[in-house]
Design a protein around this motif. Structure first.
Motif, PDB file in Angstrom:
ATOM      1  N   VAL A 152       0.826  -1.206   0.000  1.00 21.22           N
ATOM      2  CA  VAL A 152       0.000   0.000   0.000  1.00 21.22           C
ATOM      3  C   VAL A 152       0.867   1.266   0.000  1.00 21.22           C
ATOM      4  CG1 VAL A 152      -1.798   1.285   1.219  1.00 21.22           C
ATOM      5  CG2 VAL A 152      -1.826  -1.224   1.234  1.00 21.22           C
ATOM      6  N   GLY A 153       1.838   1.275   0.905  1.00 24.62           N
ATOM      7  CA  GLY A 153       2.644   2.480   1.069  1.00 24.62           C
ATOM      8  C   GLY A 153       3.402   2.880  -0.172  1.00 24.62           C
ATOM      9  N   ARG A 154       3.954   1.916  -0.917  1.00 23.91           N
ATOM     10  CA  ARG A 154       4.767   2.257  -2.087  1.00 23.91           C
ATOM     11  C   ARG A 154       3.929   2.838  -3.212  1.00 23.91           C
ATOM     12  NH1 ARG A 154       7.428  -3.226  -4.100  1.00 23.91           N
ATOM     13  NH2 ARG A 154       8.609  -1.702  -5.298  1.00 23.91           N
ATOM     14  N   LYS A 155       2.619   2.674  -3.154  1.00 25.98           N
ATOM     15  CA  LYS A 155       1.734   3.315  -4.133  1.00 25.98           C
ATOM     16  C   LYS A 155       1.111   4.591  -3.564  1.00 25.98           C
ATOM     17  CE  LYS A 155       0.519  -0.966  -6.535  1.00 25.98           C
ATOM     18  NZ  LYS A 155       1.229  -0.595  -7.778  1.00 25.98           N
ATOM     19  N   LEU A 156       0.704   4.530  -2.288  1.00 26.17           N
ATOM     20  CA  LEU A 156      -0.001   5.663  -1.687  1.00 26.17           C
ATOM     21  C   LEU A 156       0.911   6.873  -1.482  1.00 26.17           C
ATOM     22  CD1 LEU A 156      -2.439   6.951  -0.256  1.00 26.17           C
ATOM     23  CD2 LEU A 156      -1.689   5.803   1.856  1.00 26.17           C
ATOM     24  N   PHE A 157       2.063   6.672  -0.858  1.00 28.08           N
ATOM     25  CA  PHE A 157       2.897   7.821  -0.498  1.00 28.08           C
ATOM     26  C   PHE A 157       3.540   8.497  -1.708  1.00 28.08           C
ATOM     27  CE2 PHE A 157       2.709   5.380   3.503  1.00 28.08           C
ATOM     28  CZ  PHE A 157       2.108   6.359   4.286  1.00 28.08           C
ATOM     29  N   PRO A 158       4.059   7.760  -2.706  1.00 25.32           N
ATOM     30  CA  PRO A 158       4.515   8.456  -3.916  1.00 25.32           C
ATOM     31  C   PRO A 158       3.402   9.235  -4.609  1.00 25.32           C
ATOM     32  CG  PRO A 158       5.472   6.268  -3.837  1.00 25.32           C
ATOM     33  CD  PRO A 158       4.458   6.345  -2.729  1.00 25.32           C
ATOM     34  N   TRP A 159       2.176   8.653  -4.642  1.00 21.97           N
ATOM     35  CA  TRP A 159       1.037   9.372  -5.236  1.00 21.97           C
ATOM     36  C   TRP A 159       0.757  10.647  -4.460  1.00 21.97           C
ATOM     37  CZ3 TRP A 159      -3.649  10.623  -2.953  1.00 21.97           C
ATOM     38  CH2 TRP A 159      -4.618  11.151  -3.798  1.00 21.97           C
ATOM     39  N   MET A 160       0.773  10.557  -3.133  1.00 22.92           N
ATOM     40  CA  MET A 160       0.540  11.726  -2.294  1.00 22.92           C
ATOM     41  C   MET A 160       1.611  12.789  -2.535  1.00 22.92           C
ATOM     42  SD  MET A 160       0.114  11.817   1.849  1.00 22.92           S
ATOM     43  CE  MET A 160       1.822  11.311   2.125  1.00 22.92           C
ATOM     44  N   LEU A 161       2.852  12.356  -2.711  1.00 24.64           N
ATOM     45  CA  LEU A 161       3.952  13.281  -2.968  1.00 24.64           C
ATOM     46  C   LEU A 161       3.731  14.025  -4.279  1.00 24.64           C
ATOM     47  CD1 LEU A 161       6.509  13.781  -1.263  1.00 24.64           C
ATOM     48  CD2 LEU A 161       7.756  12.296  -2.834  1.00 24.64           C
ATOM     49  N   VAL A 211       7.096  15.453   2.979  1.00 26.79           N
ATOM     50  CA  VAL A 211       8.147  14.451   3.138  1.00 26.79           C
ATOM     51  C   VAL A 211       8.457  14.210   4.613  1.00 26.79           C
ATOM     52  CG1 VAL A 211      10.553  13.884   2.638  1.00 26.79           C
ATOM     53  CG2 VAL A 211       9.151  14.990   0.894  1.00 26.79           C
ATOM     54  N   ILE A 212       8.624  15.302   5.372  1.00 24.98           N
ATOM     55  CA  ILE A 212       8.947  15.170   6.795  1.00 24.98           C
ATOM     56  C   ILE A 212       7.790  14.526   7.557  1.00 24.98           C
ATOM     57  CG2 ILE A 212       9.500  16.431   8.909  1.00 24.98           C
ATOM     58  CD1 ILE A 212      11.774  16.274   6.936  1.00 24.98           C
ATOM     59  N   LEU A 266       9.158   5.978  -0.309  1.00 25.56           N
ATOM     60  CA  LEU A 266       9.218   7.256  -1.020  1.00 25.56           C
ATOM     61  C   LEU A 266      10.264   7.226  -2.134  1.00 25.56           C
ATOM     62  CD1 LEU A 266       8.766   9.970   1.758  1.00 25.56           C
ATOM     63  CD2 LEU A 266       7.138   9.189   0.052  1.00 25.56           C
ATOM     64  N   ARG A 267      11.221   6.317  -2.013  1.00 28.38           N
ATOM     65  CA  ARG A 267      12.211   6.170  -3.085  1.00 28.38           C
ATOM     66  C   ARG A 267      11.554   5.699  -4.377  1.00 28.38           C
ATOM     67  NH1 ARG A 267      17.617   5.488  -4.158  1.00 28.38           N
ATOM     68  NH2 ARG A 267      18.048   4.045  -5.859  1.00 28.38           N
ATOM     69  N   LEU A 292      10.137  11.549  -7.649  1.00 28.63           N
ATOM     70  CA  LEU A 292      10.498  12.772  -6.934  1.00 28.63           C
ATOM     71  C   LEU A 292      11.419  12.499  -5.748  1.00 28.63           C
ATOM     72  CD1 LEU A 292       6.954  14.425  -6.873  1.00 28.63           C
ATOM     73  CD2 LEU A 292       8.890  15.136  -8.279  1.00 28.63           C
ATOM     74  N   SER A 293      11.942  11.281  -5.666  1.00 24.31           N
ATOM     75  CA  SER A 293      12.727  10.926  -4.488  1.00 24.31           C
ATOM     76  C   SER A 293      13.987  11.772  -4.360  1.00 24.31           C
ATOM     77  CB  SER A 293      13.100   9.438  -4.528  1.00 24.31           C
ATOM     78  OG  SER A 293      13.869   9.152  -5.681  1.00 24.31           O
ATOM     79  N   HIS A 294      14.621  12.096  -5.495  1.00 25.53           N
ATOM     80  CA  HIS A 294      15.836  12.923  -5.427  1.00 25.53           C
ATOM     81  C   HIS A 294      15.506  14.323  -4.903  1.00 25.53           C
ATOM     82  CE1 HIS A 294      18.578  10.089  -7.229  1.00 25.53           C
ATOM     83  NE2 HIS A 294      17.716   9.858  -8.202  1.00 25.53           N
ATOM     84  N   ARG A 295      14.381  14.851  -5.359  1.00 26.43           N
ATOM     85  CA  ARG A 295      13.970  16.167  -4.849  1.00 26.43           C
ATOM     86  C   ARG A 295      13.636  16.071  -3.371  1.00 26.43           C
ATOM     87  NH1 ARG A 295       8.603  19.714  -6.539  1.00 26.43           N
ATOM     88  NH2 ARG A 295       8.878  21.286  -4.899  1.00 26.43           N
ATOM     89  N   ALA A 296      12.976  14.987  -2.972  1.00 27.97           N
ATOM     90  CA  ALA A 296      12.654  14.802  -1.547  1.00 27.97           C
ATOM     91  C   ALA A 296      13.916  14.772  -0.706  1.00 27.97           C
ATOM     92  CB  ALA A 296      11.854  13.513  -1.362  1.00 27.97           C
ATOM     93  N   ALA A 297      14.948  14.077  -1.206  1.00 26.50           N
ATOM     94  CA  ALA A 297      16.212  14.004  -0.470  1.00 26.50           C
ATOM     95  C   ALA A 297      16.851  15.381  -0.347  1.00 26.50           C
ATOM     96  CB  ALA A 297      17.162  13.037  -1.167  1.00 26.50           C
TER      97      ALA A 297
END
Length: 559
Positions: free
Chosen positions: A205-214, A230-231, A260-261, A265-270
């Protein structure tokens, strides 16, 4: 003053002291981390003067742990690990076992129970990822094969530590000698079941939900909302994992980073969260320093030396021998050994958890902290000794020269390679992003080539595809000789770092005076230096990209 400002006082004192002592450490050419730990000692209860609130500092440290582990998860790459899996996986596991056994052995001699010895040994077995990355970056080794092996090794250590953070709480009673075996099995099953449910939810669930939310937040165009998202995800998932599944904050934050990786957008999140992660990481190290009692240096000097011996000599020697047994060259063994000759953040986390569970005696944390401070301070010296030691060993020891080019079938080009592929060919040094693109273009044009790369797994994969390849450092003449550079038409160096290129060019011209040489460079300054030293044609990546984009622009405008 009408209201309490303990939190503000603690943060101000911690950051201020960390800034001053961190700057002093850097000026002395020590890692800033040493300054942060000393800052904690300065404002801690073990030294006179101002004493910060230890309870508040501990809570701030928990946030630091969450963000540290979130950063580890955000940068965790299964692909990078799999590229060096044949050395990193067995090497790291065996090295952790050896270091844990050494720590357990000395702890037993000191009269500690076996559970305390196990936790103590585990804390001494795990090197600091922060210290390693900064050391490799400072020596331009991060993008080399040796650097990738060292980082992959640390990733496996981190995963072992994450597993220990999960297992220590349910094992606490057993390790302390008070829980019977039947109760232990039930407790472990419940704990692992909770962790399994949490991991399944995060992966499914998380690998689909949180990237979508981002993505939804990013579409608003608000930078502060993106950073907040992100925080909030990092801290929220960590807290929720602890509250709902009994999982540690550290593990929850690690999986938050992993899911989130999955987002593009993971690089921007980092990048966006880096300043906040750095600030709370500093508070974490300061709070750890507050727990250190300097009197341990006077009261237990031999125990401190024993800890340093395990960290700098014991586990490093074990790692170096393992690398050599896995048939990697001596310079790889020395790089990995130097990388592991320190301990850091995960050791503090394990020690803190062990102390909170009543497994470690009070002096254990101070011994671990002393080992961390001295090993981190000495790590640049250890790294600096690697090259002179290698050069000395080459001159004095026949065995060392054999270890450089051990009886490794990948170090020699197979005799089955057709002769016409070894005359007038291109010798391609480096099979990374650029080298792979060059190889594809050469194959498409039917131009024969031989690859020289220090990544053994890569060489094995190329040979499986029928591409002639030889494993080793191409700055060593024997590698270019194996690639038949004497009969080559072109030497093309596609490595991401310029080190050793001058020696490659000298070897190639000595064996083949008429050979053309083309070298990759990152910037104009590097290109000018390489042109002066080698007399070769040097291409700057940025310039080549700019020329290609300009050419496409001209084509578009001419339509």
């Amino acid at each position: 003053m009408l209201h309490e400002v303990t939190l503000i006082t603690t943060i101000a004192a911690a950051l201020g002291a960390a800034l001053v002592l961190g700057l002093l450490a850097v000026r002395l050419r020590l890692p800033a981390l040493v300054g942060y730990l000393l800052a904690g000692m300065l404002i801690g209860p073990a030294t006179p003067g101002f004493v910060a609130d230890l309870s508040l500092a501990g809570q701030l440290a928990e946030i630091g742990v969450m963000l540290l582990m979130f950063g580890v998860g955000l940068h965790f790459s299964v692909a990078d690990l799999m590229a060096v899996r044949r050395i990193a996986l067995p090497g790291a596991v065996v090295q952790v076992a050896v270091a844990t056994a050494l720590g357990w052995g000395v702890a037993t001699l000191w009269g500690w129970n076996w559970g305390a010895g196990v936790v103590f040994g585990l804390a001494l077995s795990v090197a600091s990822t922060v210290v390693l990355l900064r050391a490799l970056e400072g020596r331009h080794l991060l993008d080399t094969t040796n650097g990738r092996i060292a980082v992959g090794w640390l990733v496996v250590e981190d995963l072992v530590t994450v597993l220990m953070l999960v297992l220590l709480p349910p094992l606490a009673g057993f390790l302390a000698g008070g829980e019977p075996a039947d109760g232990l099995g039930r407790t472990l099953m419940v704990t692992l079941g909770q962790v399994a449910v949490f991991v399944a939810l995060m992966l499914l669930v998380g690998r689909k939900l949180f990237p979508w939310m981002l993505w939804q937040v990013a579409r608003t165009g608000s930078r502060e909302l993106f950073t907040l998202c992100v925080i909030a995800a990092a801290v929220g998932i960590a807290f929720g994992a602890s509250a709902l599944f009994g999982v540690s904050f550290a593990l929850g934050a690690f999986f938050a980073g992993m899911v989130l990786r999955e987002s593009s957008l993971s690089h921007r999140a980092a990048e966006e969260t880096l300043p906040l992660r750095d600030a709370f990481s500093v508070l974490f190290f300061v709070s750890v320093g507050m727990l250190f009692d300097p009197m341990v240096l006077l009261e237990r000097p031999l125990q401190v030396l024993a800890v340093l011996g395990i960290v700098i000599l014991g586990k490093s020697l074990a790692a170096g021998l393992l690398v050599l047994l896995l048939r990697y060259p001596l310079n790889t063994a020395l790089t990995v050994s130097a990388s592991l000759a320190q301990i850091g953040e995960f050791s503090f986390i394990l020690a803190g958890l062990g102390a909170s569970l009543g497994l470690l005696p009070p002096e254990a944390q101070s011994l671990i902290l002393a080992g961390a401070i001295f090993s981190i301070a000495l790590n640049p010296v250890v790294f600096g000794l690697a090259e002179p030691l290698q050069a000395w060993a080459r001159r004095r020891s026949t065995l060392a020269r054999r270890l450089e080019r051990s009886l490794d079938p990948l170090a020699e080009l197979p005799t089955t390679v057709e002769p016409h592929k070894l005359t007038g060919q291109v010798v391609l040094v480096g099979y990374g992003r650029v080298g792979r693109s060059v190889a594809e273009a050469l194959s498409a044009d039917g131009i024969p080539f031989v690859v020289a790369d220090s990544n053994r797994e890569q060489v094995e994969a190329l040979r499986a595809q029928g591409i002639p390849a030889v494993a080793g450092d191409a700055s060593e003449p024997s590698v270019l000789i194996q690639a038949h550079v004497a009969r080559a038409r072109l030497l093309l160096v596609a490595l991401p770092e310029p080190f050793g290129v001058r020696r490659m060019a000298e070897t190639a011209r000595m064996l083949n005076p008429g050979i053309d040489i083309v070298i990759r460079a990152h910037n104009d300054e590097e290109a000018r230096l390489l042109e002066t030293e080698t007399g070769a044609t040097v291409l700057v990546e940025r310039a080549v990209l700019a020329d290609r984009m300009a050419e496409l622009a001209r084509q578009a405008l001419s339509r």
